[in-house]
Design an enzyme around this catalytic site. Structure first.
Site, PDB file in Angstrom:
ATOM      1  N   HIS A 180       1.607   4.603  -2.478  1.00 32.83           N
ATOM      2  CA  HIS A 180       1.677   6.175  -2.535  1.00 32.83           C
ATOM      3  C   HIS A 180       3.151   6.460  -2.989  1.00 32.83           C
ATOM      4  O   HIS A 180       3.382   7.769  -3.336  1.00 32.83           O
ATOM      5  CB  HIS A 180       1.577   6.573  -1.002  1.00 32.83           C
ATOM      6  CG  HIS A 180       0.099   6.273  -0.659  1.00 32.83           C
ATOM      7  ND1 HIS A 180      -0.921   6.989  -1.308  1.00 32.83           N
ATOM      8  CD2 HIS A 180      -0.498   5.488   0.714  1.00 32.83           C
ATOM      9  CE1 HIS A 180      -2.133   6.853  -0.339  1.00 32.83           C
ATOM     10  NE2 HIS A 180      -1.889   5.809   0.358  1.00 32.83           N
ATOM     11  N   HIS A 204       3.543   7.155  -6.762  1.00 37.09           N
ATOM     12  CA  HIS A 204       2.709   8.208  -7.113  1.00 37.09           C
ATOM     13  C   HIS A 204       3.616   9.550  -6.810  1.00 37.09           C
ATOM     14  O   HIS A 204       3.583  10.428  -7.534  1.00 37.09           O
ATOM     15  CB  HIS A 204       1.489   8.230  -6.099  1.00 37.09           C
ATOM     16  CG  HIS A 204       0.330   9.069  -6.876  1.00 37.09           C
ATOM     17  ND1 HIS A 204      -0.803   9.344  -6.025  1.00 37.09           N
ATOM     18  CD2 HIS A 204       0.197   9.484  -7.901  1.00 37.09           C
ATOM     19  CE1 HIS A 204      -1.636   9.837  -6.873  1.00 37.09           C
ATOM     20  NE2 HIS A 204      -1.157  10.216  -7.866  1.00 37.09           N
ATOM     21  N   HIS A 253       0.719  -1.047  -0.032  1.00 37.15           N
ATOM     22  CA  HIS A 253      -0.195  -0.044  -0.058  1.00 37.15           C
ATOM     23  C   HIS A 253       0.889   1.232  -0.010  1.00 37.15           C
ATOM     24  O   HIS A 253       0.656   2.250  -0.796  1.00 37.15           O
ATOM     25  CB  HIS A 253      -0.902   0.098   1.413  1.00 37.15           C
ATOM     26  CG  HIS A 253      -1.748   1.198   1.210  1.00 37.15           C
ATOM     27  ND1 HIS A 253      -3.091   1.058   1.150  1.00 37.15           N
ATOM     28  CD2 HIS A 253      -1.517   2.472   1.615  1.00 37.15           C
ATOM     29  CE1 HIS A 253      -3.710   2.323   1.313  1.00 37.15           C
ATOM     30  NE2 HIS A 253      -2.636   3.266   1.569  1.00 37.15           N
ATOM     31  N   GLU A 254       1.801   1.298   1.087  1.00 36.35           N
ATOM     32  CA  GLU A 254       2.550   2.670   1.172  1.00 36.35           C
ATOM     33  C   GLU A 254       3.543   2.861  -0.052  1.00 36.35           C
ATOM     34  O   GLU A 254       3.759   3.799  -0.574  1.00 36.35           O
ATOM     35  CB  GLU A 254       3.662   2.666   2.215  1.00 36.35           C
ATOM     36  CG  GLU A 254       2.439   2.411   3.592  1.00 36.35           C
ATOM     37  CD  GLU A 254       1.538   3.732   3.592  1.00 36.35           C
ATOM     38  OE1 GLU A 254       1.586   4.673   3.076  1.00 36.35           O
ATOM     39  OE2 GLU A 254       0.168   3.472   4.318  1.00 36.35           O
TER      40      GLU A 254
HETATM   41 ZN   LIG Z   1      -3.119   5.202   2.074  1.00 38.96          ZN
END
Ligand SMILES: [Zn+2]
Length: 696
Positions: A491, A494, A487-488
Site C-alpha cells: 500500500h 502505491h 502487505h502494508e
Molecule cells: Zn490492505
C-alpha cells in the site's frame, strides 16, 4: 464603525489562534512539511475543524458564485484544490484516533463527525455549485483536457450525483439527515469496539494454567498484571495479538473457551453492545441507496467498483465457497481424529481450532511457529522488505531521527529514488497498545500531487499491531505478521510511487476492489526462498534460515487454507447479505448472522472471520459491501505475480511495467485498463488464485 472593530478583533483572534494552533497552518514549517506531532494538542482540533470548515465554505461560495462561464479550471480544479486546512486537520484526526487515541480525541471525533458530514452534504447538495459542475460535465466531449483531467471531471460529477445533487429538496434533506446519523453511528461502533477490547482481561493466578503458552506471551501477561498492581498473576486482554497465541497454545481448554468467547462476544450486549448500531446502520444505508435510485446499499457501493454489481461479487464468492468448505471439513476431520487419538471425546469447537491446527501442522510438517519466529525479528523483516523495494523499484530508505512523531517507537524514513530524488516520507508504527485500533493499515498524511507545476511528494504511514516488546526482549514475528509487513508496504508503495496530478486521484485513490492489488502482490515476495535467504536471519546467531526450514514452510504453505478461506468468505458473504437488503429493513444482527451462516453451511467450529458486532471494516471503516475486495484483488494479484514467477521475482522489466502501469497511476484511469496495460492486454485469470489456495 462597530462592524470594523469587530472585524479587527476577529482577525486578531485568528492570527493569535494560528500562532498557537499548528493545525490552522496550510503548510508546516517542518522538514518535508511533515505534521508537527510534537506541537499538536487535542484542544487544537475542534477550533481548527471549525475554522477549516469556515474557510472551505468561503472557497466553495466563491466557486459557486462565479460570474464567468464554468470551466474545468474555475470549477473542477478549483474544487479539487479547496479545503486544504480542513483536509489536513481531518486527516490528522483520523491518523491519531486510529493509532494513538485518547478520550479527548474520541470526544472530538464524535462531536465533529456529524458537523463534517453536514458540511460536505452542504457542498454536494449546493444547487448553484452543482449547476456549474454539470455545465462543465455536459460539454466534456468538446473540452481540451487530458485523460487524467477527464477522469477528475467524471469523478467529481459522479460524486455530486451519488451524494444526492439530482434529488428534489425533501429527499435531499432526508439524505442529509441519514448521513449525519450514520456518521455518529459508525464512530460509535469503532469506539465501542476499542473500549470493549480494552475493558476486559482474564486473570490467571495458577502457574499450571499457563501450560503450553509461549514465553513472550507469559512475560507480557505478567507485566500487564504488575502494571495493575497484581503480583504473581497474569492478565490476558482481548487484543488479537494476545487472544490468537493464547487459543493456539493454551493447554487448558476451559480457559481457551473463556477467553475466546469473551473475545467473540465483547460487543454483543452489555455496555459496548454494537447490535442496535448495526440494525440502524443497515436500515439507514438501505434507505439512502433507495433514495439515490439503487436497489440496495451494495448496488450503490459496487457501482463505482470493478465488480459493478452484487451478482458479480456473489459469482466469485460462490465459486470459491464449495471447494473451500470441502477442504475445511477435511481439516476439521483431521483435528477430530487427533482429539479421539488423545482419548478425548468432544467435538471441535471454535476455541479448539487454532490449538489443534497447530498440533496437526507440527505432526504433519514437523514445523512449529516457534521454530520460525527466531528468524523473523522485526528489524530483519524490515530490512528484507526494504531490500525487496530496492531490488524491484530502486528505492533506498534513509532513517531520520529528527521528524516529530506521536509515539517515540514510531520510525521515520526518507524514501529515495535510485537517482537520489525524494520519493516520499514513510512512518512505520509497529506496536499494539490500548490507544491503537486493531489490525494493520496504511495512511496518507499527505497525498502526492502536482501543484503550480511543483511535484509534492507524499507522506505515508504504515501501522501494525505487533506485540510490544518486553524490555530487553526482541520482537519476533509470526509468519502472518511477516506477511502483513509486506502487505502494508505494498500500500505504501502505491502511495510513494504515485505520479499523478490530482490528489483525489493519486496513490491509493482507486476502486476498493483494486486497491488491495499492490498490497497483496507484495505478500508473495515474503516467502520467496531467494529473498528469505537475505532477510530471514536468526536473531541470536545471525544464521540464515536453513534450506530444510524453507522446504518445510513450502510444504506447509497450503495448510489450514480451507479454514482461512472459509472464515474469510463467510465474513465477505455476511457483509453482502447485510447490504443487499432492500428498504425498509429491520433485523436483529445476532439472529441474522446465525441464519445466514447456517444457510451457507458454515461449520459450527468456524466463526466468520469477523462476527457482526466486531466487523469494523464494514460498520466503521470504508469497506461496507466491499469486504469481498480482498479476494477480488487476489484474483488480480495471483495472476499478476505469475508474470513475476515466470520472468524472475526481481525481473527489472516486469517490475518497471508494474510500477509504470499500476503503482504510479493511482485512480487516474479505469482499473481494468491499467491492469491490462501491465499484462499486455490480457484479462486476469482466476486459475492462479485457485491454485495458490489449493481450491482447484
Ligand atoms: Zn490492505
Amino acid at each position: 464603525m462597530k462592524l470594523i472593530s469587530l472585524l479587527v478583533v476577529s482577525i486578531v483572534m485568528i492570527s493569535t489562534m494560528s500562532a498557537q494552533n499548528p493545525l490552522l497552518l496550510e503548510q508546516w514549517n517542518t522538514p518535508f512539511g511533515v505534521p508537527p506531532f510534537d506541537k499538536i494538542r487535542t484542544e487544537h482540533f475542534m477550533p481548527a475543524i471549525e475554522e477549516g470548515i469556515r474557510q472551505h465554505a468561503k472557497e466553495i461560495d466563491l466557486i459557486s458564485a462565479g460570474k464567468q462561464v464554468p470551466t474545468f479550471a474555475n470549477t473542477i480544479e478549483a474544487l479539487e484544490n479547496s479545503g486544504k486546512i480542513l483536509t489536513n486537520v481531518t486527516t490528522l484526526l483520523g491518523v491519531l484516533t486510529s493509532a494513538n487515541t485518547s478520550p479527548g480525541l474520541q470526544e472530538v471525533d464524535k462531536k465533529s463527525s456529524p458537523i463534517l458530514s453536514g458540511h460536505y452534504d452542504g457542498i454536494y447538495m449546493n444547487d448553484r455549485l452543482f449547476a456549474r459542475v454539470k455545465a462543465v460535465y455536459d460539454k466534456r466531449n468538446t473540452l481540451k483536457i487530458n485523460s487524467e483531467q477527464s477522469k477528475l471531471l467524471e469523478e467529481t460529477y459522479k460524486r455530486f450525483v451519488r451524494n444526492g445533487a439530482l434529488l428534489p429538496e425533501e429527499k435531499k434533506a432526508r439524505v442529509k439527515a441519514i448521513n449525519a446519523r450514520l456518521s455518529v453511528l459508525t464512530v460509535q461502533f469503532g469506539e465501542n469496539l476499542l473500549n470493549a477490547t480494552n475493558g476486559y482481561a482474564m486473570t490467571i493466578d495458577k502457574e499450571t494454567d499457563l501450560a503450553g503458552l509461549p514465553e513472550d506471551l507469559i512475560r507480557a501477561a505478567e507485566a500487564k498484571a504488575r502494571s495493575k498492581g497484581l503480583e504473581n498473576k497474569w492478565l490476558f486482554g482481548l487484543s488479537k495479538t494476545t487472544v490468537m497465541p493464547f487459543i493456539t497454545y493454551a493447554e487448558n481448554r476451559a480457559l481457551r473457551k473463556q477467553l475466546y468467547e469473551y473475545f467473540l462476544n465483547r460487543c454483543n450486549g452489555g455496555k459496548y453492545d454494537n447490535n442496535p448500531i448495526i440494525s440502524e446502520i443497515v436500515a439507514l444505508r438501505a434507505e439512502k441507496a433507495g433514495l439515490l435510485g439503487f436497489d440496495n446499499h451494495s448496488s450503490y457501493v459496487l457501482d463505482i467498483n470493478m465488480a459493478k454489481k452484487p451478482e458479480q461479487v456473489y459469482g466469485l464468492l460462490e465459486k470459491l465457497w464449495k471447494p473451500a468448505l470441502a477442504i475445511a471439513k477435511q481439516e476439521e476431520a483431521d483435528m477430530q481424529k487427533m482429539i479421539r487419538d488423545e482419548g478425548l471425546s468432544f467435538n471441535v469447537q471454535p476455541w479448539d481450532w487454532f490449538y489443534y491446527a497447530e498440533k496437526v501442522r507440527t505432526a504433519r510438517y514437523n514445523l512449529t511457529e516457534d521454530e520460525l519466529k527466531p528468524y523473523f525479528q522485526v528489524d530483519s523483516v524490515r530490512k528484507g522488505v526494504f531490500y525487496a523495494c530496492n531490488r524491484l523499484f530502486g528505492l533506498n530508505f534513509k532513517k531520520r531521527n529528527d521528524l516529530p512523531v506521536y509515539n517515540e517507537k514510531v520510525e521515520t524514513y526518507e524514501v529515495l529514488e535510485s537517482d537520489g530524488k525524494l520519493a516520499g516520507i514513510l512512518y512505520v508504527d509497529y506496536y499494539a497498545g490500548p490507544s491503537k485500533r486493531s489490525g494493520a493499515w496504511m495512511n496518507n498524511y499527505r497525498e502526492q500531487k502536482v501543484e503550480n507545476g511543483k511535484d509534492i511528494r507524499p507522506i505515508i504511514s504504515i501501522n501494525f499491531n505487533y506485540p510490544a516488546p518486553v524490555e530487553g526482549q526482541p520482537t519476533l514475528l509470526t509468519w502472518e505478521e511477516v506477511s502483513t509487513f509486506y502487505h502494508e508496504i505494498g500500500h505504501a508503495l502505491h502511495g510513494i510511487l504515485s505520479r499523478c496530478t490530482y490528489a483525489s486521484l493519486s496513490g491509493t485513490a482507486t476502486p476498493r476492489d483494486f486497491v488491495e492489488l499492490p498490497s497483496q502482490i507484495m505478500e508473495n515476495w515474503a516467502g520467496e526462498p531467494e529473498l528469505l535467504k537475505i532477510y530471514a536471519k536468526h536473531y541470536k546467531t545471525g544464521q540464515v534460515i536453513p534450506e530444510s526450514l524453507i522446504n518445510k514452510m513450502n510444504n506447509a504453505e497450503k495448510f489450514n487454507m480451507g479454514f482461512i478461506t472459509t472464515e474469510y468468505l463467510a465474513a465477505a458473504l455476511l457483509d453482502m447479505e447485510y447490504h443487499t437488503l432492500g428498504f425498509p429493513t429491520d433485523i436483529c444482527p445476532q439472529e441474522f448472522e446465525k441464519k445466514e451462516m447456517a444457510e451457507i453451511g458454515l461449520l459450527s467450529s468456524i466463526p466468520p472471520r469477523y462476527r457482526s458486532a466486531l466487523f469494523q471494516h464494514v460498520f466503521s471503516g470504508g469497506y461496507s459491501s466491499a469486504y469481498y475486495s480482498y479476494i477480488w484483488a487476489e484474483v488480480l494479484d495471483a495472476d499478476a505475480f505469475s508474470y513475476f514467477s515466470r520472468n524472475g521475482i526481481f525481473d527489472k522489466k516486469t517490475a518497471d511495467s508494474f510500477r509504470k502501469n499500476i503503482l504510479e497511476r493511482g485512480g487516474t484511469e479505469d482499473a481494468m485498463t491499467l491492469y491490462r496495460r501491465f499484462t499486455g492486454g490480457k484479462e486476469p485469470d482466476v486459475k492462479a488464485l485457485l491454485q495458490r489456495r489449493g481450491l482447484n
